[in-house]
Design an enzyme around this catalytic site. Structure first.
Site, PDB file in Angstrom:
ATOM      1  N   GLY A  31      36.306  25.168  42.338  1.00  0.00           N
ATOM      2  CA  GLY A  31      35.720  26.734  42.835  1.00  0.00           C
ATOM      3  C   GLY A  31      36.627  28.211  43.085  1.00  0.00           C
ATOM      4  CG  HIS A  37      38.756  27.420  36.898  1.00  0.00           C
ATOM      5  ND1 HIS A  37      38.872  28.448  38.512  1.00  0.00           N
ATOM      6  CD2 HIS A  37      39.176  25.939  37.766  1.00  0.00           C
ATOM      7  CE1 HIS A  37      39.813  27.578  39.259  1.00  0.00           C
ATOM      8  NE2 HIS A  37      39.685  26.637  39.145  1.00  0.00           N
ATOM      9  CE  LYS A 148      47.652  26.559  38.580  1.00  0.00           C
ATOM     10  NZ  LYS A 148      47.853  26.546  39.996  1.00  0.00           N
ATOM     11  CB  VAL A 175      44.436  30.040  31.580  1.00  0.00           C
ATOM     12  CG1 VAL A 175      44.333  31.596  30.985  1.00  0.00           C
ATOM     13  CG2 VAL A 175      43.974  29.265  30.158  1.00  0.00           C
ATOM     14  NE  ARG A 186      46.354  26.817  46.565  1.00  0.00           N
ATOM     15  CZ  ARG A 186      46.750  26.479  47.587  1.00  0.00           C
ATOM     16  NH1 ARG A 186      47.006  27.193  48.342  1.00  0.00           N
ATOM     17  NH2 ARG A 186      46.246  24.965  47.715  1.00  0.00           N
TER      18      ARG A 186
END
Length: 289
Positions: A31, A37, A148, A175, A186
């Site tokens: 989330g 995402h 990542k 990205v 984060r």
């Protein structure tokens, strides 16, 4: 887009889609969705017909309860982002749905001994346990993970191969924000100064690329240069600056085959990671961000 919260509901929707001859794509997330995402959703759509996204903050993969408690959440915005991104089925389970007195976990051994695994004990066992559960719940044809989290992605590739999951794993490119900082949930916790200072991670990878393009293959020389660059950004702590082989994520002394350059450091209490894949073809080395 349909939103479901139970495993039975997911399986019912998947059955209908498979009867209709659709290929199932899965994008697992925790989330607090951002463009990174949604880029995974776009890649899943290119390779499948029915896109399932999961949103589940998996307590099992947090070795620090404070890190779990402060993990950012905004489910209302996540629903909007998933819908606009083209997700067909959004699966939002709670702890009781995903873990019902489970005694079984998944351990991928040697691949988790270096990089993040050396600094986050138990983390990857939690990751691979929940990913295995999602694979069995959704039974996707394709699953997309971001570069990542490269150790996670490479090890999931190996897990799928070793355990014979009939799933094609796609590792999608990182990205980045316009500044070059890798997008992460984060990043929300960074002050403006820390956000600026943390650009040294990407700068160190750029310098690594230049060195490799110039013919440097000695890992110690490259990582020493990268360390000087990262230290110039005054991180509170450097977790690691590592170059490892792609096949088993073990430390190497000389870049000879496909490898990974990975970095992790703290600014304040926020831990950031970044990486670059070094591949090899007939013309030499190719650095992939």
């Amino acid at each position: 887009m349909k939103i479901v919260h139970s495993i039975d509901e997911v399986r019912a929707e998947i059955r209908k889609s498979k009867i209709a001859g659709k290929r199932i794509g899965l994008v697992p997330t925790m989330g607090y969705l951002h463009k990174g995402h949604i880029s995974l959703v776009s890649i899943a759509k290119e390779n499948s017909d029915f896109i399932v996204m999961s949103i589940f903050v998996n307590k099992l993969q947090f070795n620090d309860i404070n890190d779990f408690n402060k993990y950012p959440k905004d489910i209302e915005q996540d629903i909007i982002a998933a819908d606009s991104g083209g997700v067909d089925l959004l699966f939002i389970p709670d702890d009781s749905e995903m873990y019902q007195n489970n005694l079984t976990t998944v351990n991928v051994g040697i691949l988790t001994g270096n990089l993040c695994g050396a600094h986050r004990p138990g983390h990857f066992e939690g990751v691979f346990t929940v990913v295995s559960k999602l694979f069995n719940i959704v039974q996707p044809d394709v699953a997309v993970f971001g570069q990542k989290d490269i150790q996670q992605a490479v090890t999931i590739e190996k897990m799928v191969y070793d355990l014979n999951f009939p799933i094609h794993i796609i590792i999608a490119p990182i990205v980045r924000e316009s500044s070059g900082l890798a997008m992460s949930s984060r990043n929300k916790h960074l002050s403006e100064k820390h956000r600026s200072d943390a650009l040294v991670l990407n700068k160190s990878l750029n310098e690594c690329k230049k060195m490799i393009d110039s013919g440097y293959v000695d890992v110690k020389d490259i990582t020493n240069t990268m360390q000087s660059i990262i230290e110039s950004g005054s991180p509170d702590k450097i977790d690691y600056i590592s170059i490892v082989g792609y096949s088993d994520l073990s430390h190497i002394n000389t870049i000879e085959e496909k490898s990974i350059v990975a970095v992790a450091a703290f600014w304040g209490s926020t831990r950031l990671i970044d990486n670059m894949i070094i591949d090899k073809d007939d013309s030499g080395f190719l650095c992939i961000y």
